[in-house]
Design a protein around this motif. Structure first.
Motif, PDB file in Angstrom:
ATOM      1  N   LEU A   1       0.807  -1.477  -0.216  1.00 53.14           N
ATOM      2  CA  LEU A   1      -0.048  -0.512   0.096  1.00 53.14           C
ATOM      3  C   LEU A   1       1.036   1.147   0.086  1.00 53.14           C
ATOM      4  O   LEU A   1       0.466   2.060  -0.774  1.00 53.14           O
ATOM      5  CB  LEU A   1      -0.817   0.077   1.173  1.00 53.14           C
ATOM      6  N   LEU A   2       2.365   1.471   1.561  1.00 55.24           N
ATOM      7  CA  LEU A   2       2.518   2.790   0.895  1.00 55.24           C
ATOM      8  C   LEU A   2       3.425   3.111  -0.497  1.00 55.24           C
ATOM      9  O   LEU A   2       3.507   3.556  -0.944  1.00 55.24           O
ATOM     10  CB  LEU A   2       3.518   2.445   1.709  1.00 55.24           C
ATOM     11  N   TYR A   3       4.212   1.218  -0.809  1.00 53.36           N
ATOM     12  CA  TYR A   3       4.498   2.007  -2.434  1.00 53.36           C
ATOM     13  C   TYR A   3       4.049   1.952  -3.435  1.00 53.36           C
ATOM     14  O   TYR A   3       4.182   2.964  -3.990  1.00 53.36           O
ATOM     15  CB  TYR A   3       4.681  -0.011  -3.497  1.00 53.36           C
ATOM     16  N   ASN A   4       2.875   1.625  -3.276  1.00 55.39           N
ATOM     17  CA  ASN A   4       1.427   2.047  -4.455  1.00 55.39           C
ATOM     18  C   ASN A   4       1.179   3.348  -3.981  1.00 55.39           C
ATOM     19  O   ASN A   4       0.630   3.745  -4.974  1.00 55.39           O
ATOM     20  CB  ASN A   4       0.466   1.237  -4.445  1.00 55.39           C
ATOM     21  N   PHE A   5       1.161   3.836  -3.622  1.00 55.08           N
ATOM     22  CA  PHE A   5       0.357   5.498  -2.696  1.00 55.08           C
ATOM     23  C   PHE A   5       1.220   6.080  -3.101  1.00 55.08           C
ATOM     24  O   PHE A   5       1.817   6.950  -3.652  1.00 55.08           O
ATOM     25  CB  PHE A   5       0.266   4.968  -1.155  1.00 55.08           C
ATOM     26  N   MET A   6       2.844   5.619  -3.062  1.00 59.86           N
ATOM     27  CA  MET A   6       4.558   6.612  -3.332  1.00 59.86           C
ATOM     28  C   MET A   6       4.285   6.884  -4.759  1.00 59.86           C
ATOM     29  O   MET A   6       4.375   7.622  -5.335  1.00 59.86           O
ATOM     30  CB  MET A   6       5.071   6.233  -2.823  1.00 59.86           C
ATOM     31  N   ALA A   7       4.341   5.599  -5.643  1.00 59.45           N
ATOM     32  CA  ALA A   7       4.717   5.638  -6.904  1.00 59.45           C
ATOM     33  C   ALA A   7       2.992   6.198  -7.881  1.00 59.45           C
ATOM     34  O   ALA A   7       3.423   6.834  -8.732  1.00 59.45           O
ATOM     35  CB  ALA A   7       3.763   4.069  -7.026  1.00 59.45           C
ATOM     36  N   GLU A   8       2.080   6.568  -7.159  1.00 62.76           N
ATOM     37  CA  GLU A   8       0.595   7.139  -7.894  1.00 62.76           C
ATOM     38  C   GLU A   8       1.164   7.999  -7.285  1.00 62.76           C
ATOM     39  O   GLU A   8       0.278   9.013  -8.635  1.00 62.76           O
ATOM     40  CB  GLU A   8       0.138   6.922  -6.669  1.00 62.76           C
ATOM     41  N   TRP A   9       0.950   8.930  -6.752  1.00 62.37           N
ATOM     42  CA  TRP A   9       1.767  10.499  -6.102  1.00 62.37           C
ATOM     43  C   TRP A   9       2.634  10.796  -7.472  1.00 62.37           C
ATOM     44  O   TRP A   9       3.555  12.026  -7.881  1.00 62.37           O
ATOM     45  CB  TRP A   9       2.005  10.672  -4.889  1.00 62.37           C
ATOM     46  N   LEU A  10       3.955   9.630  -7.329  1.00 66.48           N
ATOM     47  CA  LEU A  10       4.851   9.862  -8.236  1.00 66.48           C
ATOM     48  C   LEU A  10       4.433  10.269  -9.956  1.00 66.48           C
ATOM     49  O   LEU A  10       5.222  10.472 -10.884  1.00 66.48           O
ATOM     50  CB  LEU A  10       5.847   9.026  -7.596  1.00 66.48           C
ATOM     51  N   TYR A  11       3.713   9.193 -10.274  1.00 65.82           N
ATOM     52  CA  TYR A  11       3.169   9.779 -11.491  1.00 65.82           C
ATOM     53  C   TYR A  11       2.333  10.903 -12.056  1.00 65.82           C
ATOM     54  O   TYR A  11       2.233  10.766 -13.180  1.00 65.82           O
ATOM     55  CB  TYR A  11       2.425   8.667 -11.585  1.00 65.82           C
ATOM     56  N   GLN A  12       1.293  10.950 -11.041  1.00 61.90           N
ATOM     57  CA  GLN A  12       0.869  12.230 -11.127  1.00 61.90           C
ATOM     58  C   GLN A  12       1.428  13.788 -11.321  1.00 61.90           C
ATOM     59  O   GLN A  12       1.375  14.357 -12.132  1.00 61.90           O
ATOM     60  CB  GLN A  12      -0.349  12.270  -9.624  1.00 61.90           C
ATOM     61  N   PHE A  13       3.189  13.304 -10.186  1.00 60.33           N
ATOM     62  CA  PHE A  13       4.439  14.016 -11.072  1.00 60.33           C
ATOM     63  C   PHE A  13       4.338  14.158 -12.871  1.00 60.33           C
ATOM     64  O   PHE A  13       4.925  14.879 -13.242  1.00 60.33           O
ATOM     65  CB  PHE A  13       5.158  14.324 -10.370  1.00 60.33           C
ATOM     66  N   SER A  14       4.987  12.339 -12.312  1.00 60.60           N
ATOM     67  CA  SER A  14       5.320  12.267 -14.232  1.00 60.60           C
ATOM     68  C   SER A  14       5.028  11.926 -14.924  1.00 60.60           C
ATOM     69  O   SER A  14       5.389  12.559 -16.283  1.00 60.60           O
ATOM     70  CB  SER A  14       6.152  11.080 -13.699  1.00 60.60           C
TER      71      SER A  14
END
Length: 162
Positions: A83-96
């Motif tokens: 959950l932590l991994y996917n949460f941070m990856a989703e926020w990074l996706y919104q930036f990228s």
């Protein structure tokens, strides 16, 4: 290494003075070729928030970001680490991705520990190199040495690939 130093323009310093300081319950720890984020809070939700903000703080001085728009981010996993991994990856996706959204602040609205889902909202704006100092690009979140400690003082360790 607790905070990154950025050379700010007069305009960027003016934005920082316009808003209250951002809470930074995180630090950066040295790691071979990458960076380890260490975040903490009074609750696990706050530690999750601070892990995301530490990631963005490595990319720019988040206090130069204005809260002009909001963005909701959701994620799910099969346990707390995923959950932590996917949460941070989703926020990074919104930036990228197309949005290039960078939050000044973000808040976990709901964390479901039974179904491993999370919902959050961020206040920020589109990243603009003319407005925001450029830090280091974060390429990915890693599972390497990822830890969530849910004791009296919840804290998280996450290594980001830079």
């Amino acid at each position: 290494m607790d905070d990154r130093e950025y050379s700010l323009t007069a305009e960027q310093r003016a934005v920082k003075r316009k808003y209250p300081p951002v809470t930074k319950n995180y630090e950066y720890l040295d790691h071979t070729a990458d960076v380890q984020l260490h975040s903490w809070g009074d609750t696990v939700e706050e530690a999750f928030e601070q892990a995301v903000m530490a990631m963005f703080g490595y990319m720019t001085d988040i206090e130069t970001v204005q809260p002009l728009t909001t963005l909701e981010v959701k994620a799910e996993g099969h346990d707390m680490l995923s959950l932590l991994y996917n949460f941070m990856a989703e926020w990074l996706y919104q930036f990228s991705a197309e949005l290039f959204f960078i939050p000044r602040e973000m808040k976990v609205i709901h964390l479901d520990r039974s179904n491993y889902t999370i919902r959050s909202i961020g206040w920020g704006e589109e990243f603009d190199i003319a407005k925001h100092p450029q830090g280091t690009e974060v390429k990915a979140i890693t599972y390497s040495a990822m830890q969530i400690h849910e004791d009296e003082s919840p804290h998280i360790f996450v290594i980001i690939d830079i």
